[in-house]
Scaffold this active site. Structure first.
Site, PDB file in Angstrom:
ATOM      1  N   ASP A 118       0.832  -1.210   0.000  1.00 25.61           N
ATOM      2  CA  ASP A 118       0.000   0.000   0.000  1.00 25.61           C
ATOM      3  C   ASP A 118       0.869   1.264   0.000  1.00 25.61           C
ATOM      4  OD1 ASP A 118      -2.353   1.417  -0.026  1.00 25.61           O
ATOM      5  OD2 ASP A 118      -2.689   1.287   2.137  1.00 25.61           O
TER       6      ASP A 118
ATOM      7  N   HIS B 207       2.905   3.302  -8.823  1.00 24.71           N
ATOM      8  CA  HIS B 207       2.638   1.897  -9.174  1.00 24.71           C
ATOM      9  C   HIS B 207       3.821   1.304  -9.952  1.00 24.71           C
ATOM     10  CE1 HIS B 207      -1.294   2.423  -7.566  1.00 24.71           C
ATOM     11  NE2 HIS B 207      -1.770   3.158  -8.555  1.00 24.71           N
TER      12      HIS B 207
ATOM     13  N   THR C 287     -10.989  -6.506  -4.881  1.00 29.45           N
ATOM     14  CA  THR C 287     -12.335  -6.467  -5.480  1.00 29.45           C
ATOM     15  C   THR C 287     -12.938  -5.066  -5.346  1.00 29.45           C
ATOM     16  OG1 THR C 287     -13.160  -7.425  -3.402  1.00 29.45           O
ATOM     17  CG2 THR C 287     -12.930  -8.925  -5.255  1.00 29.45           C
TER      18      THR C 287
ATOM     19  N   LEU D 161      10.726 -20.227  -5.760  1.00 27.99           N
ATOM     20  CA  LEU D 161       9.754 -19.379  -5.062  1.00 27.99           C
ATOM     21  C   LEU D 161       8.380 -19.521  -5.735  1.00 27.99           C
ATOM     22  CD1 LEU D 161       9.141 -17.021  -2.989  1.00 27.99           C
ATOM     23  CD2 LEU D 161       9.496 -15.463  -4.908  1.00 27.99           C
TER      24      LEU D 161
ATOM     25  N   ARG E 183      -5.098  -2.122   8.742  1.00 26.78           N
ATOM     26  CA  ARG E 183      -6.304  -2.896   8.433  1.00 26.78           C
ATOM     27  C   ARG E 183      -5.977  -3.936   7.375  1.00 26.78           C
ATOM     28  NH1 ARG E 183      -7.914   2.594   6.818  1.00 26.78           N
ATOM     29  NH2 ARG E 183      -7.281   2.908   4.648  1.00 26.78           N
ATOM     30  N   ILE E 184      -6.922  -4.849   7.192  1.00 28.56           N
ATOM     31  CA  ILE E 184      -6.708  -5.986   6.281  1.00 28.56           C
ATOM     32  C   ILE E 184      -7.268  -5.680   4.893  1.00 28.56           C
ATOM     33  CG2 ILE E 184      -7.237  -8.470   5.955  1.00 28.56           C
ATOM     34  CD1 ILE E 184      -5.199  -7.816   8.243  1.00 28.56           C
TER      35      ILE E 184
ATOM     36  N   GLU F  91       1.128 -13.828  11.821  1.00 28.69           N
ATOM     37  CA  GLU F  91       1.703 -12.698  12.557  1.00 28.69           C
ATOM     38  C   GLU F  91       1.621 -11.451  11.674  1.00 28.69           C
ATOM     39  OE1 GLU F  91       2.712 -12.757  15.690  1.00 28.69           O
ATOM     40  OE2 GLU F  91       2.335 -14.910  15.865  1.00 28.69           O
TER      41      GLU F  91
HETATM   42  C1  IPE Z   1      -5.402  -2.669  -0.335  1.00 31.20           C
HETATM   43  O1  IPE Z   1      -5.065  -1.333  -0.444  1.00 31.20           O
HETATM   44  C2  IPE Z   1      -5.403  -3.312  -1.695  1.00 31.20           C
HETATM   45  C3  IPE Z   1      -4.091  -3.500  -2.313  1.00 31.20           C
HETATM   46  C4  IPE Z   1      -2.936  -3.218  -1.786  1.00 31.20           C
HETATM   47  C5  IPE Z   1      -4.135  -4.059  -3.626  1.00 31.20           C
HETATM   48  P1  IPE Z   1      -6.179  -0.188  -0.582  1.00 31.20           P
HETATM   49  O2  IPE Z   1      -5.439   1.075  -0.722  1.00 31.20           O
HETATM   50  O3  IPE Z   1      -7.143  -0.540  -1.646  1.00 31.20           O
HETATM   51  O4  IPE Z   1      -6.929  -0.292   0.821  1.00 31.20           O
HETATM   52  P2  IPE Z   1      -7.780   0.793   1.623  1.00 31.20           P
HETATM   53  O5  IPE Z   1      -8.757   1.396   0.648  1.00 31.20           O
HETATM   54  O6  IPE Z   1      -6.812   1.820   2.129  1.00 31.20           O
HETATM   55  O7  IPE Z   1      -8.400   0.044   2.740  1.00 31.20           O
HETATM   56  C1  IPE Z   2      -1.464   0.326  -3.386  1.00 33.00           C
HETATM   57  O1  IPE Z   2      -1.241   1.690  -3.404  1.00 33.00           O
HETATM   58  C2  IPE Z   2      -1.677  -0.257  -4.759  1.00 33.00           C
HETATM   59  C3  IPE Z   2      -3.070  -0.617  -5.063  1.00 33.00           C
HETATM   60  C4  IPE Z   2      -4.066  -0.626  -4.232  1.00 33.00           C
HETATM   61  C5  IPE Z   2      -3.345  -1.010  -6.430  1.00 33.00           C
HETATM   62  P1  IPE Z   2      -2.449   2.737  -3.419  1.00 33.00           P
HETATM   63  O2  IPE Z   2      -2.787   3.028  -4.826  1.00 33.00           O
HETATM   64  O3  IPE Z   2      -3.565   2.255  -2.584  1.00 33.00           O
HETATM   65  O4  IPE Z   2      -1.757   3.983  -2.749  1.00 33.00           O
HETATM   66  P2  IPE Z   2      -2.406   4.979  -1.690  1.00 33.00           P
HETATM   67  O5  IPE Z   2      -2.953   4.154  -0.573  1.00 33.00           O
HETATM   68  O6  IPE Z   2      -3.477   5.723  -2.424  1.00 33.00           O
HETATM   69  O7  IPE Z   2      -1.276   5.840  -1.262  1.00 33.00           O
HETATM   70 MG    MG Z   3      -4.042   2.448  -0.630  1.00 36.34          MG
END
Ligand code: IPE
Ligand code: IPE
Ligand code: MG
Length: 232
Positions: A15, A32, A61, A126, A183-184, A196
């Site tokens: 993230d 990205h 999703t 891997l 969060r998950i 963990e």
């Molecule tokens: C979780 O990140 C999904 C991925 C890393 C692919 P998000 O950025 O979508 O999660 P939220 O919206 O902060 O919970």
């Molecule tokens: C994680 O980074 C990648 C995906 C969810 C595809 P984000 O795009 O969620 O980046 P932030 O959370 O907006 O910084």
């Molecule tokens: Mg994000």
């Protein structure tokens, strides 16, 4: 990292790509792009330190609710990666598989994904599992649907888990989430019952081998009890 317990399976919620880019005055896609490079380096490092499974959350999703432009750029990036890296991954001994829904992914990308899953290296170093259009709840619902379609009348935890996308892959030992969120976000719900958890404020494009070492050192010190009492 002597005497360090190396997790057999590491799962990562990558993230913070957008925030990393914004901090630098760059478009989100630049985050990205950098994120993909980091993911590749971490996969190479996992081979070096002996991690067997690496599961990366690449698209949820719920990520479909992002602007169409970002979704298209993300899938464009995936397509490019699957095309450019196919041979290199095999040479490295990386066996790539995918978890998540397959019915909403463009046919040309799906074809590349399926080709990759067929390309199994002779000597697997891997197992790389990419979660694309993945949701933990959706995974469970699809598993239930498969059971219904097969006419199951009985089910237990072991038989049920075989129908989940990770199937017989061992549960993650360590789950890392970057960028400070705790969060998950609908990642592997069933499979992380006893995983963990490790959180770092570092955004994914700045993640590196040293931070993974720190996470593994921390993991190594944890006493996993699985509900039992340890005799120490
Ligand atoms: C979780 O990140 C999904 C991925 C890393 C692919 P998000 O950025 O979508 O999660 P939220 O919206 O902060 O919970
Ligand atoms: C994680 O980074 C990648 C995906 C969810 C595809 P984000 O795009 O969620 O980046 P932030 O959370 O907006 O910084
Ligand atoms: Mg994000």
């Amino acid at each position: 990292m002597e005497n360090t317990k190396i997790p057999r399976h590491i799962a990562i919620i990558m993230d913070g790509n957008g925030r990393w880019a914004r901090e630098r005055g760059l478009p989100r896609i630049a985050g990205h792009y950098k994120g993909v490079e980091v993911a590749e380096d971490i996969a190479r490092y996992c081979i070096e330190i002996g991690v067997s499974y690496l599961t990366l959350f690449a698209f949820s999703t719920e990520n479909w609710y992002r602007p169409k432009e970002e979704v298209e750029l993300l899938f464009g990036l995936l397509k490019k990666y699957l095309t450019d890296k196919r041979d290199e991954l095999i040479e490295l001994g990386i066996y790539t598989r995918f978890i998540g829904r397959r019915d909403r992914i463009d046919k040309d990308i799906l074809t590349l994904m399926e080709a990759m899953e067929r390309d199994k290296p002779k000597d697997i170093k891997l197992n790389l599992i990419l979660a694309i259009d993945y949701g933990g709840r959706d995974d469970i619902v699809r598993a239930v649907r498969k059971l219904i379609n097969k006419g199951f009348k009985e089910v237990d935890e072991i038989s049920f888990s075989k129908f989940l996308d990770l199937g017989s892959v061992p549960d993650p030992d360590l789950l890392i989430r970057t960028a400070g969120e705790k969060r998950i976000s609908n990642f592997l719900l069933w499979n992380i019952a006893y995983t963990e958890l490790y959180f770092t404020d570092v955004c994914w494009p700045d993640f590196n081998r040293d931070i993974l070492d720190e996470a593994i050192e921390d993991f190594s010190k944890r006493k996993r009890k699985f509900g039992r009492i340890l005799n120490e």
